[in-house]
Design an enzyme around this catalytic site. Structure first.
Site, PDB file in Angstrom:
ATOM      1  N   ASP A  71       0.820  -1.222   0.000  1.00  0.00           N
ATOM      2  CA  ASP A  71       0.000   0.000   0.000  1.00  0.00           C
ATOM      3  C   ASP A  71       0.854   1.273   0.000  1.00  0.00           C
ATOM      4  OD1 ASP A  71      -2.001  -1.923   0.387  1.00  0.00           O
ATOM      5  OD2 ASP A  71      -2.035  -1.608   2.548  1.00  0.00           O
ATOM      6  N   GLU A  93     -11.331  -1.149  -3.932  1.00  0.00           N
ATOM      7  CA  GLU A  93     -10.656  -0.503  -2.807  1.00  0.00           C
ATOM      8  C   GLU A  93      -9.489   0.350  -3.307  1.00  0.00           C
ATOM      9  OE1 GLU A  93      -9.467  -3.765  -0.330  1.00  0.00           O
ATOM     10  OE2 GLU A  93      -7.766  -4.331  -1.600  1.00  0.00           O
TER      11      GLU A  93
END
Length: 340
Positions: A40, A211
């Site tokens: 991420d 997402e």
């Protein structure tokens, strides 16, 4: 050894060292992955400095550097550790730094220590000029109209003088992850009801996952939203894209047009499995757009810390849409961002 010979040897060694340093500084290339681990990844540039973050799972860490190609040389600074108990005590995911109203705001996802409540999104505030210094103040959960629902991967979208919050969450009826948007009153308060702008609909969005939403603009300021789909535990984690209609209201679901095809997907022969959860940044001279994302280097590595950060330049098509190409093969020389 005579004095003259010694001096000559010293001069030769100094010249050699300088030449080596010059060669290292002017090689002009880097290779992916940038770090051995970095799920991420997120990058923001401010006052000539890049600030980089990624998921560690247990605290928040920043690296700062003037050259993203030299990220591995940047020191890690732990800037926040969660409390032992409370709603934001565990599973610290997807941190993002944003500069709003001349202050730093750090958004992150976290879970409760009671292991019952789902992940939510929280925000910290810092008034220091450098986010690796100063004091971080907990501003609490970013609450929407479904405050008890699972909500992760929050990002801030500034459009026509207004700030919007975009995130991935549940609707309270099922476990499908959809993308939502709401207008912000301030960096920690949402002032409008949430609006669903994307739900999984194509085969590559399998497992009910949308997402990691991130905003990208082209030279004409057209807005694109790039998101992750399919599930990080699979090798088919991938990036999709949506476009905001020009002049349209971001709070209207019909304003967002999703592409029926993904824009960055796995390339096993390049050592790139499950590419996703990206961010964007400009080169030092402002002439290039770069994407940073994570991927696994081997098959079936799932959602663990094996995910590593990679970056490559974004090309632009004639119609103004971004072209990410395919993940560059690991250990292949890539030209440094322009201006380094």
């Amino acid at each position: 050894m005579k004095r003259s010979q010694l001096l000559s040897l010293i001069c030769l060694l100094l010249v050699s060292s300088v030449c080596s340093a010059i060669k290292a500084d002017t090689s002009g290339v880097f290779t992916n992955p940038l770090l051995g681990s970095g799920p991420d990844p997120w990058v923001i540039r401010h006052d000539g400095m890049y600030y980089y973050m990624h998921t560690t799972g247990h605290h928040l860490v920043i690296r700062k550097t003037t050259k993203m190609s030299a990220l591995s040389q940047a020191k890690e600074v732990v800037i926040w550790t969660p409390p032992a108990k409370g709603p934001n005590a565990r599973d610290i995911w997807a941190p993002e730094l944003h500069r709003l109203n001349n202050k730093w705001y750090l958004y992150y996802s976290a879970g409760s220590s009671d292991s019952i409540h789902p992940q939510h999104t929280f925000v910290l505030e810092n008034t220091a000029a450098d986010p690796t210094t100063g004091t971080w103040t907990d501003k609490g959960q970013v609450r929407d109209t479904a405050a008890n629902c699972f909500a992760i991967d929050g990002t801030v979208f500034t459009h026509k003088g207004k700030n919007y919050f975009i995130w991935s969450g549940h609707n309270g009826k099922d476990v499908v992850q959809r993308l939502y948007i709401a207008r912000m009153e301030n960096p920690w308060t949402l002032v409008s009801p949430r609006v669903e702008i994307s739900a999984p609909q194509y085969p590559w969005e399998q497992n009910g996952i949308n997402e990691g939403p991130e905003i990208l603009r082209n030279a004409k300021h057209h807005v694109f939203l790039v998101f992750s789909a399919c599930g990080c535990w699979t090798d088919n984690y991938t990036l999709g894209i949506m476009r905001l209609k020009e002049g349209a209201d971001p709070l209207q679901a019909s304003s967002w047009i999703k592409s029926p095809e993904p824009v960055l997907k796995a390339k096993p022969e390049n050592g790139a499995y499950a590419p996703g959860h990206n961010g964007f940044f400009k080169s030092p001279d402002g002439k290039q757009d770069w994407i940073i994302y994570h991927a696994n280097s081997k098959v079936a590595e799932g959602c663990g810390l094996q995910r590593n950060p990679r970056m490559q330049v974004v090309q632009w098509k004639a119609d103004g849409s971004p072209d990410f190409g395919e993940p560059v093969k690991i250990n292949t020389p890539i030209k440094n961002p322009s201006g380094e």
